[in-house]
Design a protein around this motif. Structure first.
Motif: not given
Length: 603
Positions: A83-86, A91-105
């Protein structure tokens, strides 16, 4: 904030987490549950092993308890590792997507929002709070801690129930245990609430300083500012300003922390006093034969784990409620509406290229301002015309272009394209008919071909042709990698540095590459000398063919070749005509501007 608002924010945070990566949310729940469960397996079976040894039970019985303790712990640890590996991947995907969401907005917002200082301030504050671990980041942490603590509370309660069911334990001891737990939980709640309020007050007082500090750091780290810092010996001044803010922050932070000491000492004294009391009660009960030796270790461990979990759960809930204020502000940014009406009509593709634009009594003022940037502007022009717009700073020239491109909509009046209000056209399609070069244009640090084409895919021969048309061909021919040469050194150490004039030529080439029927140039050659600007404009006038070209320039001599010159003054059109006709009016605004500039060139 009401309970309904808190629940609404929680629901939205969960929804956004699922949108970013639903695996991440599942891991936030499963991982702490497994980690907490792994603690209780050794506690439970260790008590069994101690009792078996004390009772001199058969070796097989003791061995079975040991194998169960080790085996179950091993299986949980294996599952936890998976579970930790997943979790780490998600989490890497989430943090990158969240960071991009600012630019997307930012790309989805109306242009007026990007120019709004309050929106910029909100964006900086959200990002700063994210870096400090608040809003969504704190929600992730709270979710993990909540389910971990809930597992500990449930497991501890289940394993301690047998103590309260013992007939050999007096009602006084049972009530003492319950009262002790309640007192500790109440004190912890009180201390945590006060601590939370102090923290919220402290961090709220740092918002202004954090924004200024962030801007100062960005300025110092920018290589372009490095020249100014060294040439003007700004090092001491900037360092002094930075130290002043940091010293103020550290001093106030120290005072905030010192106020927590008494509460933490009080909680520590209560916890360990209660632990001692529990030991006394359990040992006394064991001497009376009410419980086994192994049970003493089990109950002590579970009671202390329960206290720690309950205390942390209180902190989690209270801080989660505080964090909802940060989340509310976080979502406030993403809730900024785009008031621009998108329209549905298709921009007509005419074989005869007969396009006509008309401003009908258009007035406009920027948001949060009282004065009009444009007032009752009416003008008409057709495709193929070469029109210059001139006037002093603040006369409304750039605002005129922004309205034409629908970066803003008029406050009064309307703008027509072939007799139809431009707001009725499909927004994206309408924007596609304009190639614009603003005076504050930006160039990406990508390959030269990508910069000109505004796309990763580009036609190299077309790129070269556009660069030659704007007199950048000589520099281009000397580049070993041609269109694959990187602009600037942000992504490639072999990238080229260009002058302000060359950057403006690239911006012009980008406008040509788009091949739109309307080309709008808002002082794109300000970095060039007057003669070079005149040559670029004259050449651009020849290569633009039957396209409509609108030039904005402070230098009136550069616009002499235009079919029509429009003179702006204080947000109004005061004159329209050719260069020769406008000069005939001695008392006209154009003549005033022309002679004011001519004096300096004559000298």
């Amino acid at each position: 904030m009401t309970l309904k608002e808190h629940l609404g924010i929680l629901k939205r945070a969960v929804k956004m987490c699922v949108h970013l990566d639903k695996r991440f949310l599942i891991c936030l729940i499963v991982e702490p549950v497994l980690l907490a469960a792994a603690i209780y397996i050794p506690v439970y079976f260790s008590a069994k092993v101690i009792d078996a040894l004390y009772a001199r039970s058969a070796l097989q019985v003791t061995a079975r308890y040991v194998l169960l303790a080790v085996g179950l712990s091993f299986l949980i640890r294996l599952l936890y590792s998976g579970v930790k590996a997943v979790h780490e991947t998600a989490s890497n995907t989430v943090y990158r997507k969240e960071d991009w969401s600012y630019s997307e907005k930012a790309m989805q917002m109306a242009y007026e929002s990007l120019e709004d200082a309050e929106v910029t301030r909100l964006l900086y504050r959200n990002k700063k709070e994210s870096m400090a671990g608040y809003n969504l980041y704190f929600f992730y942490n709270v979710t993990e801690r909540f389910f971990g603590n809930m597992t500990k509370i449930v497991a501890s309660s289940a394993m301690c129930l047998s103590f309260f069911a013992l007939a050999s334990v007096g009602i006084e001891e049972k009530l003492f245990m319950i009262a002790g737990l309640l007192i500790i939980i109440i004190v912890i709640s009180f201390v945590t609430i006060n601590e939370s309020q102090r923290n919220q007050k402290f961090y709220a007082s740092n918002v202004e300083m954090n924004v200024l500090d962030d801007q100062l750091e960005k300025y110092i780290e920018n290589y372009g500012a490095g020249k100014d810092i060294r040439l003007y010996h700004m090092e001491d001044c900037l360092a002094r300003e930075y130290r002043k803010w940091q010293d103020s922050y550290c001093e106030r932070y120290g005072k905030t922390i010192s106020k927590k000491v008494f509460g933490n000492i009080l909680v520590t004294i209560l916890e360990y006093s209660f632990m001692f009391s529990v030991y006394v009660v359990l040992i006394h009960t064991a001497f009376e034969g009410g419980i086994t030796v192994g049970s003493i270790a089990k109950y002590i461990a579970c009671i202390m784990l329960f206290i720690k979990a309950a205390a942390d759960m209180i902190k989690v809930v209270l801080r989660a409620l505080d964090n909802d204020h940060y989340l509310k502000r976080f979502f406030m940014y993403f809730d900024i509406a785009n008031p621009m009406y998108k329209g549905t009509l298709t921009v007509e593709k005419r074989d005869d290229n007969d396009y006509q634009v008309e401003f009908c009594d258009v007035s406009f003022r920027y948001p949060n301002t009282e004065s009009y940037a444009l007032s009752h502007v009416s003008i008409k022009f057709k495709l193929g015309e070469k029109m210059a717009i001139v006037g002093e700073n603040g006369s409304g020239k750039t605002t005129f272009i922004k309205l034409l491109c629908r970066l803003y909509d008029p406050c009064e009046g309307e703008i027509l394209l072939n007799g139809v209000n431009i707001q009725k056209y499909d927004y994206e399609e309408y924007m596609s008919i304009f190639s614009v070069v603003f005076q504050d244009f930006s160039l990406f640090s990508f390959k030269l071909g990508e910069v000109v084409a505004s796309d990763r895919k580009f036609n190299e021969s077309k790129v070269k042709a556009c660069l030659e048309k704007v007199n950048f061909g000589g520099r281009y021919d000397r580049l070993e990698k041609g269109a694959d040469t990187y602009l600037y050194k942000d992504y490639d150490k072999d990238g080229i540095e260009i002058s302000g004039g060359e950057a403006q030529k690239l911006a012009l080439a980008r406008a040509l590459y788009k091949d739109a029927p309307f080309i709008l140039l808002d002082e794109p050659t300000a970095a060039l000398d007057p003669i070079s600007e005149y040559e670029v404009y004259s050449n651009f006038n020849n290569i633009s063919g039957d396209k409509t070209v609108v030039y904005i320039s402070h230098r009136l001599a550069s616009c002499r070749f235009c079919d029509k010159i429009v003179v702006f003054d204080k947000g109004e059109i005061v004159q329209i005509g050719t260069h020769e006709k406008l000069l005939q009016k001695k008392d006209g605004k154009y003549g005033e501007l022309w002679h004011a500039q001519a004096v300096y060139y004559c000298k």
